[in-house]
Design an enzyme around this catalytic site. Structure first.
Site, PDB file in Angstrom:
ATOM      1  N   ASP A  71     -11.574  -5.524  10.573  1.00  0.00           N
ATOM      2  CA  ASP A  71     -11.390  -6.940  10.596  1.00  0.00           C
ATOM      3  C   ASP A  71     -12.758  -7.516  11.497  1.00  0.00           C
ATOM      4  O   ASP A  71     -13.458  -8.644  11.038  1.00  0.00           O
ATOM      5  CB  ASP A  71     -10.328  -7.584  11.239  1.00  0.00           C
ATOM      6  CG  ASP A  71      -9.620  -6.869  12.381  1.00  0.00           C
ATOM      7  OD1 ASP A  71     -10.521  -6.084  12.859  1.00  0.00           O
ATOM      8  OD2 ASP A  71      -8.424  -6.959  12.713  1.00  0.00           O
ATOM      9  N   ASP A  79       0.962  -1.236  -0.015  1.00  0.00           N
ATOM     10  CA  ASP A  79       0.013   0.029  -0.095  1.00  0.00           C
ATOM     11  C   ASP A  79       0.947   1.105   0.008  1.00  0.00           C
ATOM     12  O   ASP A  79       0.167   2.433  -0.069  1.00  0.00           O
ATOM     13  CB  ASP A  79      -1.036   0.071   1.258  1.00  0.00           C
ATOM     14  CG  ASP A  79      -2.284   0.641   1.062  1.00  0.00           C
ATOM     15  OD1 ASP A  79      -2.829   0.453  -0.307  1.00  0.00           O
ATOM     16  OD2 ASP A  79      -2.884   1.291   2.011  1.00  0.00           O
TER      17      ASP A  79
END
Length: 978
Positions: A662, A272
């Site tokens: 998550d 990223d």
């Protein structure tokens, strides 16, 4: 049976005599009836007589006669085309025997009445089944009645039954204790009594939320005999400075060497940060993998992380039988050392290369300026680019942060490592480097956005039905009922943690107690790593037969918007080609991959309860080769504008809007009716690194707690869960959002003992027998529950105690800050910054100080202020309480004892925190301890001087004053230290 006799000649003579008398088998210990072949001859010409069973065993053991030791003769017969010495089958025996006359004879039968005359041999009718199938051979029953791939193993009743009973006993004891506390206030200190009662009520409620989901813990066992579907493994990184490339490289190498079909495994590295350092480290990793992966497969190497394998202290020759193992291991170790040198030197290599290319470009620019006769007084502006080895600009980020090349503004990159798949030992899975596009003005949604980009790219390029891998996870997903499992969560194990696990980095209580308990409900939570997903569940569809279970809904019969949308999201919508582009985007390849992923995830045809199964052999289809059009389609799918006007991040993929994306993603799946499974393998499936520094650990806990506060104040709160979520699963998720608020009451309760010692009051009017009995019952039941948890989970008492210590450390430092940040975001709209957890690089394990250097580093943080304040208050309060009791005419020892006990309880829990503030072990100057004791004593004496005890004497001879020698010694130490 041993096919021999003691004496062959005697055996032959004995056989001849037996022929004229009893006609029984001459084998030792056998009295069966002698049989003859089809031509009424004995099997051997020597006349040795055997029964039918003994002859079959001797013939099968080599075909030698037990009498003469000669092989049986193979003579042809006019009546039989086969073996003349074969045993008669049942039809032939029935034709030659007359049932009333030929019966089994027993030499030991009673002469008065022969019972054996009524025992006849008949031809039975067996019917149809897999034991006997008449006329034709039996069909293959294995595909239909195959053994299950997984088994659920419950905890022993000798452990779980007392565990549940103790839960009930402690709950009842807490109820009576709190009722007694409310009915018996302390008139001398109502404010102290009220504060303690409120805190105790909250602690009881928090304990109940934490304990209820632990009623049904389970264990699971798998059978790996399956045909495996395709799997895509996602590895994410963002900053090579905080996540060293060598750590990422070892992770990739362990994935490429996993025991899984090569043609069905693909590894995707998400960078990223778009760093050239990570890209070139991946290229070096792919080169070394051609040596490491065949070595692992050939010699069954465990573990398959090279850094972990070569740093083991055990004997590496254990269970290794190949003679070339030592030579190959030495060669691979030398190659790995060279590989580490190349990876660690990449930053300097990239910098030198870029400086050389930038200097060349600068010279060319000056030359062009001179040729064009432009004013040479103006400075030449040449962008400080980052260069690849082939002399091209790196399309990702540059250290100079130029336009289109900064961390928030760079192009999307996909690079596939091309490998040779011809050889057996040299084949490697597909390795893909992915860096999604980033542009100013777009919300890139941190890690959740990067994972969704990987989902789209992998769907186009390989389309495995899972996003992380292990063969054992496929057992759960392909077993009976596995089509309702959305993900398989593995425990996370950690390397590089100090031997004493000072800050509970292993999280053993969470991974081995709480997660096992949730596995007995609707399934464990998704913790962000070490998880195998079903791709169709990530796409936001509901599981098959989702309406079979309807849990307890807290909002009555009224359906909220989520329930209506969930009923519309059945798996049948996968075939709706009009709905998919609106939900997933305008990529035709991505839309076409969704039905294919759903088909690969189906169970086999013939499984009980499955109507539309997957035919056997469907998973044997090889992966289609990549071409330029496919890669171009994948690059378009990771662009920053692809998610506009789609449901990515809202209902599809990883959910946006939370630091702990998550937990929210797993919660949404459970809310749709999906189940999850917790798989604990014999060998650790996933290993990682944890921050062993105190400040880094506190910031990690701060991020988790902040995400929990966000969940509590959002629509993802378990109170608003749908009816497809089970009640105890709802309680577990509600506790996830609730636990940071316990810190408010914990802070107050840790200060209560100090205030009690300062004021001479206590939370109760007196330490009565009733209060002490309740306190003893609550403490003993808690200890017994902990011991039983240790028994059924496999953790150690040390792990449990470290978890208790860090619960108080985090509850007085990171959790209050998380509550404050969450309230600021909800009320004032202040955004929460995301801090990436630093991961230590691989160090030299032989040097303990170097390996755990981060453990002793002291980095100041505002999170340390509350625990330090609590420690100082309690230490000083103990000194004040002791001084007050010593100089009091009527000392109240019971109140002193109660206050000192609770202060000592607080200090014991904060001991690891205090040790972390001291820095490197064994190097704390003695003067630090001396000054701490002196300051505590002086402050306590000052308090007693300002507020003397109520029972102190008024006469001047007994009045309290500072000793002159003490003041002179203190002044000497102060001047001497200056």
């Amino acid at each position: 049976m041993d096919c021999s006799t003691d004496d062959p000649e005697a055996a032959a003579a004995g056989g001849a005599a037996a022929k004229s008398t009893a006609m029984v088998c001459a084998m030792n210990g056998c009295d069966g009836e002698v049989f003859s072949l089809r031509n009424s001859k004995l099997p051997c010409e020597c006349g040795f007589m055997t029964c039918k069973e003994c002859y079959q065993e001797c013939a099968g053991a080599g075909g030698h006669c037990p009498g003469c030791k000669e092989p049986y003769r193979d003579e042809s017969s006019d009546e039989d085309d086969g073996d003349p010495h074969r045993v008669l089958d049942e039809e032939e025996e029935d034709e030659q025997k007359a049932l009333p006359d030929e019966v089994h004879q027993d030499p030991n039968h009673n002469s008065d009445f022969d019972h054996t005359r009524w025992l006849y041999e008949t031809k039975g009718t067996y019917g149809y089944g897999n034991a006997v199938w008449p006329k034709t051979g039996p069909p293959n029953f294995g595909e239909i009645s195959r053994r299950p791939l997984t088994r659920k193993v419950g905890v022993s009743a000798a452990i779980i039954s007392p565990y549940r009973l103790l839960m009930v006993i402690r709950l009842v004891a807490l109820g009576f204790f709190l009722a007694w506390r409310i009915r018996h206030p302390n008139p001398e200190a109502m404010w102290l009594w009220g504060t303690s009662v409120i805190c105790e009520l909250w602690f009881a409620f928090s304990w109940l939320l934490d304990q209820l989901p632990k009623i049904c813990p389970v264990n699971r066992v798998t059978d790996l005999a399956i045909r495996s579907p395709g799997i895509d493994v996602f590895v994410s990184t963002a900053d090579p400075e905080k996540e060293p490339p060598l750590v990422t490289a070892n992770t990739i190498l362990s994935i490429l060497a996993v025991e899984y079909p090569v043609e069905k495994l693909a590894c995707y590295l998400s960078d990223d940060g778009g760093s050239l350092l990570t890209f070139e480290a991946m290229a070096e990793t792919a080169s070394f993998a051609r040596i490491w992966v065949p070595f692992c497969r050939k010699h069954s190497i465990e573990p398959r992380n090279p850094e972990a394998y070569f740093s083991q202290k055990r004997d590496f020759l254990k269970k290794k039988v190949r003679i070339d193992f030592v030579r190959e291991r030495r060669r691979v170790k030398r190659e790995y050392d060279e590989f580490k040198v190349r990876v660690n030197s990449l930053p300097e290599s990239i910098r030198r290369r870029s400086d050389a290319y930038n200097a060349r470009e600068e010279l060319r620019a000056r030359k062009r300026q001179q040729e064009e006769e432009v004013n040479s007084g103006e400075p030449i502006k040449v962008p400080r680019a980052c260069w690849m080895p082939d002399g091209e600009h790196w399309p990702g980020t540059w250290p100079s942060g130029e336009a289109d090349h900064s961390k928030g503004d760079h192009a999307g990159i996909i690079q596939t490592t091309v490998v040779d798949t011809a050889g057996v030992d040299t084949r490697l899975p597909m390795l893909v480097y992915v860096s999604r596009e980033k542009r100013p003005g777009y919300d890139h949604n941190k890690k959740a956005g990067a994972m969704n980009a990987l989902v789209r790219a992998s769907a186009i390029m390989s389309n495995g039905p899972s996003s992380s891998a292990l063969r054992e996870a496929m057992c759960f997903m392909l077993d009976r009922g596995g089509d309702r499992i959305s993900y398989v969560q593995f425990p996370q194990r950690f390397d590089g943690v100090d031997p004493n696990d000072r800050y509970a980095n292993h999280n053993a209580v969470f991974f081995d107690v709480s997660m096992r308990a949730l596995d007995g409900l609707q399934g464990p939570m998704y913790v962000g790593t070490g998880c195998v997903f079903r791709r169709i569940a990530l796409y936001g569809f509901s599981p098959p037969r989702a309406t079979e279970h309807v849990g307890c809904s807290l909002h009555g019969k009224k359906k909220n918007q989520d329930d209506v949308l969930e009923e519309e999201d059945e798996v049948g919508d996968v075939e709706n080609q009009l709905l998919l582009p609106k939900r997933f985007g305008s990529s035709p390849a991505l839309v076409a991959s969704i039905p294919a992923a759903e088909f690969q995830g189906r169970l086999l045809q013939g499984t009980q309860g499955i109507q539309q199964g997957r035919p056997a052999g469907a998973l044997a289809v090889p992966r289609e080769p990549l071409d330029a059009a496919t890669v171009a389609e994948a690059i378009a799918a990771i662009s920053c504008f692809f998610e506009e006007k789609t449901e990515w991040g809202q209902r599809v993929g990883w959910i946006y809007g939370s630091v702990t994306e998550d937990v929210v993603t797993g919660y949404r799946m459970h809310n749709r009716g999906w189940r999850s499974v917790y798989c604990v393998t014999k060998r650790d499936a996933f290993r990682g690194t944890a921050p062993i520094n105190l400040t880094d650990r506190l910031h990690q806990v701060l991020r988790w707690a902040t995400g929990s506060v966000e969940i509590f104040f959002s629509r993802n709160n378990a109170i608003f869960a749908g009816r497809r979520m089970k009640f105890l699963q709802r309680v577990a998720y509600f506790n996830v959002g609730m636990y940071p608020f316990t810190s408010i009451f914990l802070l107050a309760y840790c200060v209560v003992p100090a205030v009690s010692l300062f004021t001479g009051k206590f939370i109760v009017q007196s330490l009565s027998a009733t209060f002490l009995s309740f306190l003893l019952a609550i403490t003993v039941t808690l200890c017994l529950l902990a011991l039983l948890e240790i028994r059924w989970s496999g953790i150690t008492l040390h792990d449990w105690w470290r978890n208790e210590q860090f619960w108080l450390i985090g509850g007085t430092s990171a959790h209050p800050a998380a509550v404050l940040q969450g309230l600021l975001k909800v009320i004032a709209g202040v955004d929460i910054s995301f801090t990436l957890t630093s991961k230590p690089a691989a160090g030299d394990d032989d040097d303990a100080d170097a390996a755990f250097a981060e453990l002793y580093a002291v980095k100041w943080s505002f999170l340390m202020v509350p625990p330090i304040t609590i420690m100082m208050l309690n230490v000083i309060a103990i000194a004040v309480g002791l001084a007050r009791a010593m100089y009091s005419r009527f000392p109240q020892w019971s109140k002193l004892l109660g206050g000192v006990f609770f202060s000592f309880w607080v200090l014991c829990h904060l001991y690891p925190f205090a040790k972390g503030l001291m820095g490197r072990r064994g190097r704390v100057p003695t003067i630090v301890f001396v000054w701490s004791g002196l300051l505590s004593t002086i402050i306590s004496l000052l308090w007693v001087y300002i507020d003397p005890p109520a029972g102190a004497r008024d006469d001047s001879t007994m009045a309290f004053r500072f000793p002159e020698h003490f003041l002179s010694s203190f002044w000497f130490l102060f001047i001497g230290s200056g």
